[in-house]
Design an enzyme around this catalytic site. Structure first.
Site, PDB file in Angstrom:
ATOM      1  N   HIS A 105       0.801  -1.311  -0.090  1.00  0.00           N
ATOM      2  CA  HIS A 105       0.252   0.094   0.060  1.00  0.00           C
ATOM      3  C   HIS A 105       0.869   0.985   0.422  1.00  0.00           C
ATOM      4  O   HIS A 105       1.301   1.736   1.020  1.00  0.00           O
ATOM      5  CB  HIS A 105      -0.995  -0.182   0.805  1.00  0.00           C
ATOM      6  CG  HIS A 105      -1.974   1.607   0.938  1.00  0.00           C
ATOM      7  ND1 HIS A 105      -3.207   0.562   1.392  1.00  0.00           N
ATOM      8  CD2 HIS A 105      -2.309   2.500   1.096  1.00  0.00           C
ATOM      9  CE1 HIS A 105      -3.707   1.868   1.050  1.00  0.00           C
ATOM     10  NE2 HIS A 105      -3.198   2.723   1.069  1.00  0.00           N
TER      11      HIS A 105
ATOM     12  N   HIS B   9       1.623   5.322  -1.877  1.00  0.00           N
ATOM     13  CA  HIS B   9       1.078   6.333  -2.442  1.00  0.00           C
ATOM     14  C   HIS B   9       2.565   7.016  -3.495  1.00  0.00           C
ATOM     15  O   HIS B   9       3.359   7.230  -2.062  1.00  0.00           O
ATOM     16  CB  HIS B   9       0.122   7.677  -2.075  1.00  0.00           C
ATOM     17  CG  HIS B   9      -0.819   7.048  -1.748  1.00  0.00           C
ATOM     18  ND1 HIS B   9      -1.725   7.368  -2.278  1.00  0.00           N
ATOM     19  CD2 HIS B   9      -0.932   6.366   0.026  1.00  0.00           C
ATOM     20  CE1 HIS B   9      -3.035   6.944  -1.354  1.00  0.00           C
ATOM     21  NE2 HIS B   9      -2.580   6.329  -0.226  1.00  0.00           N
TER      22      HIS B   9
ATOM     23  N   ARG C 165       2.344   9.669  -5.790  1.00  0.00           N
ATOM     24  CA  ARG C 165       2.092  10.778  -6.321  1.00  0.00           C
ATOM     25  C   ARG C 165       2.563  10.985  -7.198  1.00  0.00           C
ATOM     26  O   ARG C 165       3.224   9.929  -8.201  1.00  0.00           O
ATOM     27  CB  ARG C 165       2.813  12.348  -5.171  1.00  0.00           C
ATOM     28  CG  ARG C 165       2.256  11.881  -4.109  1.00  0.00           C
ATOM     29  CD  ARG C 165       0.756  11.708  -3.749  1.00  0.00           C
ATOM     30  NE  ARG C 165       0.796  12.124  -2.223  1.00  0.00           N
ATOM     31  CZ  ARG C 165      -0.364  11.860  -1.178  1.00  0.00           C
ATOM     32  NH1 ARG C 165      -1.020  10.675  -2.360  1.00  0.00           N
ATOM     33  NH2 ARG C 165      -0.527  11.495  -0.667  1.00  0.00           N
TER      34      ARG C 165
ATOM     35  N   LYS D 181      -8.915  -0.257  -6.088  1.00  0.00           N
ATOM     36  CA  LYS D 181      -9.338   0.743  -5.528  1.00  0.00           C
ATOM     37  C   LYS D 181     -10.549   0.829  -5.546  1.00  0.00           C
ATOM     38  O   LYS D 181     -11.508   1.636  -6.202  1.00  0.00           O
ATOM     39  CB  LYS D 181      -8.073   1.254  -5.194  1.00  0.00           C
ATOM     40  CG  LYS D 181      -8.102   2.356  -4.284  1.00  0.00           C
ATOM     41  CD  LYS D 181      -7.027   0.926  -2.979  1.00  0.00           C
ATOM     42  CE  LYS D 181      -7.181   2.452  -1.536  1.00  0.00           C
ATOM     43  NZ  LYS D 181      -7.043   1.707  -0.698  1.00  0.00           N
TER      44      LYS D 181
ATOM     45  N   HIS E 109     -10.703   0.893   1.084  1.00  0.00           N
ATOM     46  CA  HIS E 109     -10.082   2.562   1.964  1.00  0.00           C
ATOM     47  C   HIS E 109     -11.592   2.529   3.228  1.00  0.00           C
ATOM     48  O   HIS E 109     -12.665   2.846   2.539  1.00  0.00           O
ATOM     49  CB  HIS E 109      -9.998   4.267   1.801  1.00  0.00           C
ATOM     50  CG  HIS E 109      -9.734   4.634   2.742  1.00  0.00           C
ATOM     51  ND1 HIS E 109      -8.879   5.423   2.802  1.00  0.00           N
ATOM     52  CD2 HIS E 109     -10.966   5.243   3.983  1.00  0.00           C
ATOM     53  CE1 HIS E 109      -9.191   6.056   4.198  1.00  0.00           C
ATOM     54  NE2 HIS E 109     -10.487   6.366   4.643  1.00  0.00           N
TER      55      HIS E 109
ATOM     56  N   HIS F 283      -5.210  -0.907   5.566  1.00  0.00           N
ATOM     57  CA  HIS F 283      -4.746   0.129   6.899  1.00  0.00           C
ATOM     58  C   HIS F 283      -5.726  -0.170   8.280  1.00  0.00           C
ATOM     59  O   HIS F 283      -6.272   1.051   8.311  1.00  0.00           O
ATOM     60  CB  HIS F 283      -4.442   1.373   6.543  1.00  0.00           C
ATOM     61  CG  HIS F 283      -5.798   1.932   6.135  1.00  0.00           C
ATOM     62  ND1 HIS F 283      -6.722   2.770   5.942  1.00  0.00           N
ATOM     63  CD2 HIS F 283      -5.776   2.807   4.610  1.00  0.00           C
ATOM     64  CE1 HIS F 283      -7.561   3.057   4.864  1.00  0.00           C
ATOM     65  NE2 HIS F 283      -6.408   2.959   3.576  1.00  0.00           N
TER      66      HIS F 283
ATOM     67  N   ASP G 116       0.595   2.404   3.637  1.00  0.00           N
ATOM     68  CA  ASP G 116       0.116   3.652   3.235  1.00  0.00           C
ATOM     69  C   ASP G 116       1.059   4.901   3.667  1.00  0.00           C
ATOM     70  O   ASP G 116       0.964   5.849   3.820  1.00  0.00           O
ATOM     71  CB  ASP G 116      -1.175   3.980   4.661  1.00  0.00           C
ATOM     72  CG  ASP G 116      -1.762   4.384   3.507  1.00  0.00           C
ATOM     73  OD1 ASP G 116      -2.190   4.443   2.574  1.00  0.00           O
ATOM     74  OD2 ASP G 116      -2.904   4.983   4.280  1.00  0.00           O
TER      75      ASP G 116
HETATM   76  O1  DOR Z   1      -4.006   9.488   5.712  1.00  0.00           O
HETATM   77  C1  DOR Z   1      -4.610   9.018   4.358  1.00  0.00           C
HETATM   78  N1  DOR Z   1      -3.105   9.420   3.468  1.00  0.00           N
HETATM   79  N2  DOR Z   1      -5.504   8.333   4.381  1.00  0.00           N
HETATM   80  C2  DOR Z   1      -5.279   7.718   2.576  1.00  0.00           C
HETATM   81  O2  DOR Z   1      -6.385   6.954   2.871  1.00  0.00           O
HETATM   82  C3  DOR Z   1      -5.224   8.282   1.947  1.00  0.00           C
HETATM   83  C4  DOR Z   1      -3.410   9.388   2.607  1.00  0.00           C
HETATM   84  C5  DOR Z   1      -3.334  10.555   1.173  1.00  0.00           C
HETATM   85  O3  DOR Z   1      -3.397  10.107  -0.303  1.00  0.00           O
HETATM   86  O4  DOR Z   1      -2.878  10.840   1.416  1.00  0.00           O
HETATM   87 ZN    ZN Z   2      -3.614   5.025   1.272  1.00  0.00          ZN
HETATM   88 ZN    ZN Z   3      -7.048   4.927   2.338  1.00  0.00          ZN
END
Ligand code: DOR
Ligand code: ZN
Ligand code: ZN
Length: 350
Positions: A18, A20, A22, A104, A141, A179, A252
């Site tokens: 998991h 991110h 960007r 997702k 989520h 998460h 995450d």
């Molecule tokens: O805290 C979080 N930030 N939870 C999420 O599910 C998304 C993530 C984000 O993309 O910043």
């Molecule tokens: Zn996430």
């Molecule tokens: Zn999430």
């Protein structure tokens, strides 16, 4: 796994299920923190605009590969962001032709960049049917976000209102409850069938809502799902260190870069933990006297759930203090990594 007492630990290279990453400059900056440690990662599709089809996913994958340092062996596992307008055939084609690893599900406005998320689970029922048929995993989520629901109750309400009926209607759909943050979710996952598994982040293992809100408010611990009670934290620590195959590593890591002139007025939820995540998990396993299960959680349970081969490469930790960077900059903006400035007991031998 090989543990030389108090000196070295060697495990299979872990995967982060998991992440991110960007895009653009941020992608380039944050990717090496993940790809230097993890062999594979599931890449979240909540970009602006989100990744909702094969073409955009393929282009995003290429951007990731271009940003990857040439000496890192890393495989991004791409996901498709579900919306009310998702075409089940696009999902099927994407999965069967190896463009999508999973789909997702964010409910509309449940977290950052989810305004295009699903407004009603019935809008995607055809897609869910197809996914069940072809064995494509659904990553969720798991929070309900209607205006009447308290932020601390979102996950538990999600179980009652969405997850329970979903499992009844699609008993062979592979679901990852992402998460998880509550004892109720831990117990639910343990008791359900083998089509349901869960990821657990380092921040939900390290902290509870007192850490976030007591005495002083620590904005860099603000995430969604929000940190819960100490009893929840305890249940999560127990679950991940038990060796149970249904729990696996998913950090995450969610970087946000701010330009803060004196005070940041709006803080988005999300914790950038890629620079410290593996050492943070290791600390939890060490403190819980469960080092023997560290490799299962980090490098085996997730791969087995997703039917991936286990990584062949290894990674070694040495008992030597390592200070986590206090601040990570990108141009004029800054991010505070998880456990910024803290000293960890172990270091990774790269
Ligand atoms: O805290 C979080 N930030 N939870 C999420 O599910 C998304 C993530 C984000 O993309 O910043
Ligand atoms: Zn996430
Ligand atoms: Zn999430």
């Amino acid at each position: 796994m090989n543990i030389i007492k108090n000196e070295k630990i060697t495990i299979r290279r872990p995967d982060d299920f998991h992440v991110h990453l960007r895009d653009k400059k941020i992608l380039k900056k944050v990717l090496p923190y993940t790809s230097s440690i993890y062999g594979r990662a599931i890449i979240m599709p909540n970009l602006t605009p989100p990744i909702t089809n094969i073409e955009e996913s393929h282009k995003y994958r290429k951007r990731i590969m271009r940003a990857l340092p040439s000496n890192h062996h890393f495989i991004p596992l791409m996901t498709c962001y579900l919306t009310d307008n998702t075409n089940p055939r696009e999902i099927e084609n994407g999965f069967l032709n190896n463009f999508f690893f999973a789909a997702k599900l964010y409910f509309k406005n449940s977290t950052n960049y989810t305004k295009n998320g699903v407004s009603n689970i019935f809008a995607i029922s055809k897609t869910l049917e197809v996914m069940q048929k072809i064995g494509m995993p659904l990553l969720i989520h798991g929070e309900i976000t209607d205006n009447d629901t308290d932020i601390f109750d979102r996950e538990v309400k999600f179980i009652d209102i969405i997850l329970e009926p979903l499992i009844k209607n699609y008993p062979e759909l592979k679901i990852v409850f992402e998460h998880i943050s509550t004892k109720i979710a831990v117990d639910y996952v343990i008791e359900s069938n083998d089509f349901l598994a869960a990821t657990v982040t380092p921040h939900h293992l390290f902290f509870n809502r007192n850490s976030l809100l007591n005495e002083k408010f620590l904005p860099y611990l603000f995430c969604l799902p929000i940190l819960k009670e100490k009893k929840d934290q305890k249940a999560l620590k127990k679950a991940v260190t038990s060796g149970n195959k249904k729990f696996f590593l998913g950090t995450d890591t969610a970087p946000h870069f701010y330009f803060c002139n004196k005070v940041c007025q709006i803080i988005k939820p999300g914790i950038f933990n890629a620079p410290s995540s593996i050492l943070a998990y290791l600390k939890v396993f060490e403190e819980m006297n469960a080092l023997k299960f560290f490799e299962k959680f980090s490098s085996e349970n997730g791969a087995n759930f997703y039917n991936l081969p286990l990584n062949k490469e290894k990674i070694t930790f040495i008992h030597k203090p390592k200070r986590i960077d206090k601040i990570i900059k990108i141009e004029k903006k800054v991010s505070f990594p998880f456990l910024a400035g803290e000293v960890m007991n172990w270091s990774v031998i790269l």
